[in-house]
Write an enzyme that holds these catalytic residues in place. Structure first.
Site, PDB file in Angstrom:
ATOM      1  N   LEU A 219       0.829  -1.199   0.000  1.00 46.58           N
ATOM      2  CA  LEU A 219       0.000   0.000   0.000  1.00 46.58           C
ATOM      3  C   LEU A 219       0.870   1.258   0.000  1.00 46.58           C
ATOM      4  CD1 LEU A 219      -2.587  -1.090   2.713  1.00 46.58           C
ATOM      5  CD2 LEU A 219      -2.948  -1.082   0.232  1.00 46.58           C
ATOM      6  N   ASP A 273      13.976  13.988  -7.073  1.00 49.80           N
ATOM      7  CA  ASP A 273      14.165  14.513  -8.427  1.00 49.80           C
ATOM      8  C   ASP A 273      12.815  14.737  -9.100  1.00 49.80           C
ATOM      9  OD1 ASP A 273      16.911  14.564  -8.294  1.00 49.80           O
ATOM     10  OD2 ASP A 273      17.212  12.666  -9.342  1.00 49.80           O
TER      11      ASP A 273
END
Length: 298
Positions: A219, A273
């Site tokens: 999850l 990033d």
């Protein structure tokens, strides 16, 4: 074992090179043969990695931070190739999650040589154009993506200290953002300062934004922060650093296997990033990667 060592040529002004040399020396002493690759660009590093994985390397070992780990995950996720990490970046949140010590390349090499692995989940994001990417730690959007952007442009400090300064600067530019979010098909619309999706707990050099995330439960954890004025948010920050913010009235948490997130003109970051602009759909990818970890109790 014959391992491929991937070095980020841009990480931390040369510290990665010293860490790689020390790790390789230790691995050699422990009887592990290594081949070091370091592309002049992300595309070149990707090509070198792809060649190594398709050629049957026994392991990929990354020397650097979360960004170069993310690059490696694009090639090794879903394969039989295990991933080793020698932390030498700014955030090192992936390594931190699995107890791999920062700035201790010999210890990281010992962990890899011991051969103990843990199978973990990853997160797989699908962009609006249909392209996909995986990530290992946290997707950040809103205030925290602005912080990521500023921290990545800074050339002073490192790790948590860099992110704390970026947070302080961006704090005075706070604004609510209208999000549409679906978690396992249940839709939520509202204004939030930030929205994060965590496979693991931390981003930003150890900030546990998704403090209850478990990379083995199949999850994803979603952490949302509502607007509430700068004073309330200022009081919230120490709780965030301590991982004690999840029960704060300004914070909402959700959990599910699939998350779709949209907000106008907002870029998301993952593993520190840029990942792409919203909308994005992120799905848990259970048991996607083996990672070298210290044996239990070590």
């Amino acid at each position: 074992m014959n391992a491929t060592v991937v070095v980020n040529p841009a990480a931390r002004g040369g510290a990665h090179t010293r860490a790689a040399e020390r790790a390789v020396a230790r691995l050699t002493t422990l009887g592990i043969a290594t081949t070091t690759v370091s592309g002049a660009s992300a595309a070149e590093s990707t090509a070198l990695l792809r060649h190594a994985v398709s050629g049957g390397t026994d392991a990929v070992i990354v020397v650097g931070g979360d960004g170069i780990i993310n690059l490696a995950l694009q090639e090794v996720a879903g394969t039989a190739t295990p991933l080793g990490v020698v932390p030498a970046g700014n955030g090192n949140d992936f390594a931190r999650e699995f107890g791999i010590p920062e700035l201790e390349p010999e210890i990281a090499a010992d962990i890899i040589a011991a051969g103990h692995t843990r199978t973990i989940d990853l997160a797989r994001a699908t962009r609006a154009d249909g392209s996909t990417a995986v990530f290992g730690t946290v997707l950040a959007s809103g205030f925290d993506s602005y912080v990521n952007d500023r921290a990545n442009r800074m050339r002073i400090l490192r790790g948590e200290a860099r992110y704390k300064l970026a947070i302080a600067i961006e704090f005075f530019r706070l604004r609510g953002i209208h999000y549409s979010i679906e978690v396992d098909g249940v839709r939520l619309d509202g204004d939030f300062i930030m929205a994060s999706i965590g496979n693991t707990r931390c981003y930003g050099g150890g900030i546990p934004i998704c403090a209850d995330a478990d990379p083995s439960d199949g999850l994803l954890d979603v952490t949302l922060v509502r607007p509430g004025g700068r004073l309330k948010l200022l009081r919230l920050l120490p709780k965030v650093y301590a991982g004690a913010h999840l029960d704060d009235p300004q914070v909402q948490t959700l959990r599910g296997a699939s998350v779709r997130m949209d907000a106008p003109g907002l870029q998301a970051y993952a593993d520190g990033d840029p990942l792409g602009y919203l909308p994005l759909t992120v799905e848990a990818w259970p048991n996607a990667q083996r990672v070298f970890v210290a044996p239990a109790g070590a």
